[in-house]
Design a protein around this motif. Sequence first.
Motif, PDB file in Angstrom:
ATOM      1  N   ARG A  72     -20.428  34.040  33.784  1.00 47.67           N
ATOM      2  CA  ARG A  72     -20.213  32.743  34.209  1.00 47.67           C
ATOM      3  C   ARG A  72     -21.442  32.146  34.093  1.00 47.67           C
ATOM      4  O   ARG A  72     -21.634  30.889  34.788  1.00 47.67           O
ATOM      5  CB  ARG A  72     -18.916  32.117  35.632  1.00 47.67           C
ATOM      6  CG  ARG A  72     -18.048  32.663  34.934  1.00 47.67           C
ATOM      7  CD  ARG A  72     -16.878  31.471  34.345  1.00 47.67           C
ATOM      8  NE  ARG A  72     -15.620  32.006  33.946  1.00 47.67           N
ATOM      9  CZ  ARG A  72     -14.462  31.439  33.259  1.00 47.67           C
ATOM     10  NH1 ARG A  72     -14.872  30.295  33.982  1.00 47.67           N
ATOM     11  NH2 ARG A  72     -13.033  32.390  33.663  1.00 47.67           N
TER      12      ARG A  72
ATOM     13  N   CYS B  98     -33.423  21.239  43.227  1.00 47.05           N
ATOM     14  CA  CYS B  98     -34.404  21.501  42.329  1.00 47.05           C
ATOM     15  C   CYS B  98     -34.815  21.312  41.550  1.00 47.05           C
ATOM     16  O   CYS B  98     -35.522  22.353  41.001  1.00 47.05           O
ATOM     17  CB  CYS B  98     -32.467  22.970  42.053  1.00 47.05           C
ATOM     18  SG  CYS B  98     -31.410  22.781  43.014  1.00 47.05           S
TER      19      CYS B  98
ATOM     20  N   THR C   2     -14.479  38.541  44.153  1.00 45.41           N
ATOM     21  CA  THR C   2     -14.911  38.148  42.558  1.00 45.41           C
ATOM     22  C   THR C   2     -15.107  39.418  42.707  1.00 45.41           C
ATOM     23  O   THR C   2     -14.650  39.979  43.148  1.00 45.41           O
ATOM     24  CB  THR C   2     -15.968  36.969  43.272  1.00 45.41           C
ATOM     25  OG1 THR C   2     -16.996  36.529  41.796  1.00 45.41           O
ATOM     26  CG2 THR C   2     -17.324  37.933  44.154  1.00 45.41           C
TER      27      THR C   2
ATOM     28  N   ASN D 283     -28.067  29.193  36.073  1.00 45.80           N
ATOM     29  CA  ASN D 283     -27.243  29.538  35.100  1.00 45.80           C
ATOM     30  C   ASN D 283     -27.378  29.105  33.816  1.00 45.80           C
ATOM     31  O   ASN D 283     -27.849  28.686  33.153  1.00 45.80           O
ATOM     32  CB  ASN D 283     -26.103  28.273  35.109  1.00 45.80           C
ATOM     33  CG  ASN D 283     -24.784  29.139  34.744  1.00 45.80           C
ATOM     34  OD1 ASN D 283     -24.598  29.309  33.163  1.00 45.80           O
ATOM     35  ND2 ASN D 283     -23.314  28.976  35.052  1.00 45.80           N
TER      36      ASN D 283
ATOM     37  N   ALA E  12     -29.105  18.535  43.109  1.00 47.20           N
ATOM     38  CA  ALA E  12     -28.963  17.863  43.781  1.00 47.20           C
ATOM     39  C   ALA E  12     -29.282  16.125  43.890  1.00 47.20           C
ATOM     40  O   ALA E  12     -30.729  16.314  43.527  1.00 47.20           O
ATOM     41  CB  ALA E  12     -28.747  18.135  45.200  1.00 47.20           C
TER      42      ALA E  12
END
Length: 318
Positions: free
Chosen positions: A44, A116, A36, A243, A302
Amino acid sequence: MTDRLKGMAGIRISGWGVALPEKVVTNEDLSKTLDTSNEWILERSGIAERRIGGTTSGLAVEAGKLALESAGLEPHDIDLLILATTTPDDQVPATSSKVQHELALTCGAMDVNAACSGFVYSLVAGSGFLHAGCNRILVIGSETLSRFTDWQDRSTAILFGDGAGAVVLESSSDGGELLGWDLSSSGELRDLLYCSIGGKIHMAGSEVFRKAVIAMANSGKASIANAGIAPEEISLVIPHQANIRIIETSLKRLGIPLEKAVWVGDKYANTSAASIPIALAHALDNGQVKENDVILLVGFGAGMTSASAVIKWGEIND
Ligand code: ACO
């Protein structure tokens, strides 16, 4: 979402605290052992580095102590401890029992696992307990996701970090209010992100991304509708720090500009249930919250779970 959910007047967040491990792991560090690069991860996800280390109970105790201090309270002032975590120290007992003991709290304690979304679930539950007679509740989100991360899997190892954030939730007459909230779960999507007992995290990344955008937008919309306000009235958004692209896309759907969102995921990555209280504490410490501000907390995780709350901030005492 139903319109029967009611908010609650007379609550305030009177103290807060954050605990982060000292060890910083940068994208460059990860690129030494994974196929990576810093550029790929940044583009991303928006993540530049994360903190790794500690235990869920240890970080929770550190954050909880700071929250009590900042609220000017003693351990015996707290009527209930709610610990949001999806990475408990042990299977049994609940990690909150260790935290309760180490903080010398004299009240009940329980864990909440909604991944989360756990901190917002716990905050809404805490408001209910205030309604039921508690006066002050310590709500902590604490996680050590690094223990369940497969460090050979570049699609997940880049995303997670460890940390804790805590708040004291109090009954109050200073004008603070839980205006609206929403808790959701889509159990049929649970295989998109899971960790079996003794295993590591597995995730269908791009599918989680798509579902997360929808879940964040739908939950945010439901809370705003329950609060009886317009999206333009939201002063600040504290989103789950998974993100930056998920945040950007879901806020577009909500009609809220990205500039209103707090983003500290660049420094701490996704700390699951700890990410919202860490971002909230950051905003409070930086003077981003003003009297009468209306704040949207919104997360997904999740399960797939999602959760949001619209809070009107009351008086600010310097
Ligand atoms: N470095 C370089 N390339 C990579 C990496 C990496 N770290 N990871 C994946 N790739 C490759 C893939 O193999 C794929 O290659 P291919 O096209 O040759 O097959 C390509 O990059 C694109 O992969 P995608 O998975 O489609 O990339 P995407 O743009 O979706 O970004 C990411 C991946 C960042 C994981 C994104 O999907 C995401 O953020 N998903 C949501 C994850 C999340 O928020 N999870 C937490 C949920 S909350 C909780 O409860 C813990």
